[in-house]
Design an enzyme around this catalytic site. Structure first.
Site, PDB file in Angstrom:
ATOM      1  N   PRO A  54       0.809  -1.213   0.000  1.00  0.00           N
ATOM      2  CA  PRO A  54       0.000   0.000   0.000  1.00  0.00           C
ATOM      3  C   PRO A  54       0.849   1.272   0.000  1.00  0.00           C
ATOM      4  O   PRO A  54       1.626   1.515   0.916  1.00  0.00           O
ATOM      5  CB  PRO A  54      -0.816  -0.111   1.295  1.00  0.00           C
ATOM      6  N   GLU A  55       0.701   2.041  -1.066  1.00  0.00           N
ATOM      7  CA  GLU A  55       1.287   3.376  -1.125  1.00  0.00           C
ATOM      8  C   GLU A  55       0.133   4.370  -1.097  1.00  0.00           C
ATOM      9  O   GLU A  55      -0.999   3.971  -0.818  1.00  0.00           O
ATOM     10  CB  GLU A  55       2.141   3.516  -2.394  1.00  0.00           C
ATOM     11  N   HIS A 103      -4.453 -14.775   8.584  1.00  0.00           N
ATOM     12  CA  HIS A 103      -3.490 -13.688   8.774  1.00  0.00           C
ATOM     13  C   HIS A 103      -4.112 -12.442   9.390  1.00  0.00           C
ATOM     14  O   HIS A 103      -3.546 -11.363   9.279  1.00  0.00           O
ATOM     15  CB  HIS A 103      -2.790 -13.329   7.465  1.00  0.00           C
ATOM     16  N   ARG A 132       2.653 -10.546   6.798  1.00  0.00           N
ATOM     17  CA  ARG A 132       4.047 -10.418   7.235  1.00  0.00           C
ATOM     18  C   ARG A 132       4.234  -9.706   8.565  1.00  0.00           C
ATOM     19  O   ARG A 132       5.368  -9.501   8.994  1.00  0.00           O
ATOM     20  CB  ARG A 132       4.862  -9.758   6.121  1.00  0.00           C
TER      21      ARG A 132
END
Length: 271
Positions: free
Chosen positions: A2-3, A91, A110
DNA sequence: CCCGGAACCTGAAGGC
DNA sequence: TGCCTTCAGGTTCCGG
């Protein structure tokens, strides 16, 4: 990853579903997702908070709470937010339970993503640079940011203290669109190139938002859909493909420890 | 001040 | 097929 365009999309998608809702509780499945305050204090403070709106600054997502507190999130590499009312997907690191029975799932394979509850945003957002889509970000300002800096131009674009919200993908796209080689020293850009780069930055970010973000790896919109911005990418993650402008095979180098894609013909190294 | 590199993490992809 | 290594990259921290 995500930017700015991805975070802006999350904000827009989430807004109608959460504005005015009350947070009943937050469940943490991975404690380090919470940066501050302590788990005990956070759990106590967050219960009963009413969400008045959502804002974005750089790549940060900010839940504005009526009490004045701010719940600030950063997705880092693999985070995404999902809306639902069933079992949390795999997750899921945190669940924000809302008063209408729905929930926001903080999904993050992550475990790099972070959230924090603060009264003063300044300590988190204070060091961020200019918003690239804001009025303040002018050609003159970009020129000032580049002056006297020998660092490769790509490094400047990725430095959140200078410009907030550009990441690896959109940096590559902006440099390709303005025909500037990523390793060029920042202060070697001509006035014309700076103007082209300024325009390119705003164009690639706006196009990214228009296409609801790029789903290259782990990014999903809150309804589970993917964005389509990556389909418009001309160089980012286009390994072994021909340049869409001249047909030369695109190259990939390692710069600032990041995979960097460019066209060796359209983006000349010498200047 | 600046820069490079490691750490944080896991899943996917590539090599043999 | 399967094991092992490498890679993906946003941010922070640490050493030089």
């Amino acid at each position: 990853m995500p930017e700015l365009p991805e975070v802006e999309t999350i904000k827009n998608d989430l807004m109608p579903h959460v504005a005015g809702r009350i947070i009943e509780s937050v469940t943490l499945f991975w404690d380090r997702t919470l940066q501050q305050p302590s788990k005990e204090e956070f759990t106590r403070l967050i219960a009963g908070q009413k969400i008045s709106g959502i804002d974005r600054r750089g790549k940060y997502l900010i839940f504005e709470l009526e009490s004045g507190y701010r719940l600030i999130m950063h997705m880092r590499m693999s985070g995404s937010l999902m809306l639902g009312r069933d079992n949390p997907p795999p997750h899921t690191r945190a669940v924000i339970h809302l008063d209408n029975g729905s929930a926001i799932y903080f999904n993050d394979p992550r475990k790099f993503g972070r959230m924090q509850l603060v009264k003063d945003c300044g300590c988190v957002l204070g060091k961020l640079g200019v918003e690239p889509l804001g009025e303040q970000f002018t050609v003159e300002m970009l020129a000032e940011l580049l002056a006297n800096r020998k660092t490769p131009i790509k490094g400047i674009l990725l430095d959140q203290r200078l410009i907030a919200g550009i990441g690896n993908m959109y940096a590559d796209e902006a440099l390709f669109a303005s025909k500037i080689h990523p390793t060029r020293p920042a202060d070697s850009l001509t006035k014309k190139e700076i103007k082209q780069l300024h325009q390119a930055i705003r164009e690639v970010l706006r196009l990214g938002i228009k296409n609801k973000g790029a789903s290259v790896t782990n990014y999903f919109r809150p309804d589970g859909e993917t964005g389509t911005a990556h389909r418009q990418f001309k160089v980012a993650h286009c390994k072994n493909k021909p340049c869409p402008v001249c047909g030369t095979p695109l190259e990939r180098i390692r710069l600032h420890q990041r995979g960097t894609y460019f066209c060796p013909n359209c983006q000349k190294e010498d200047y």
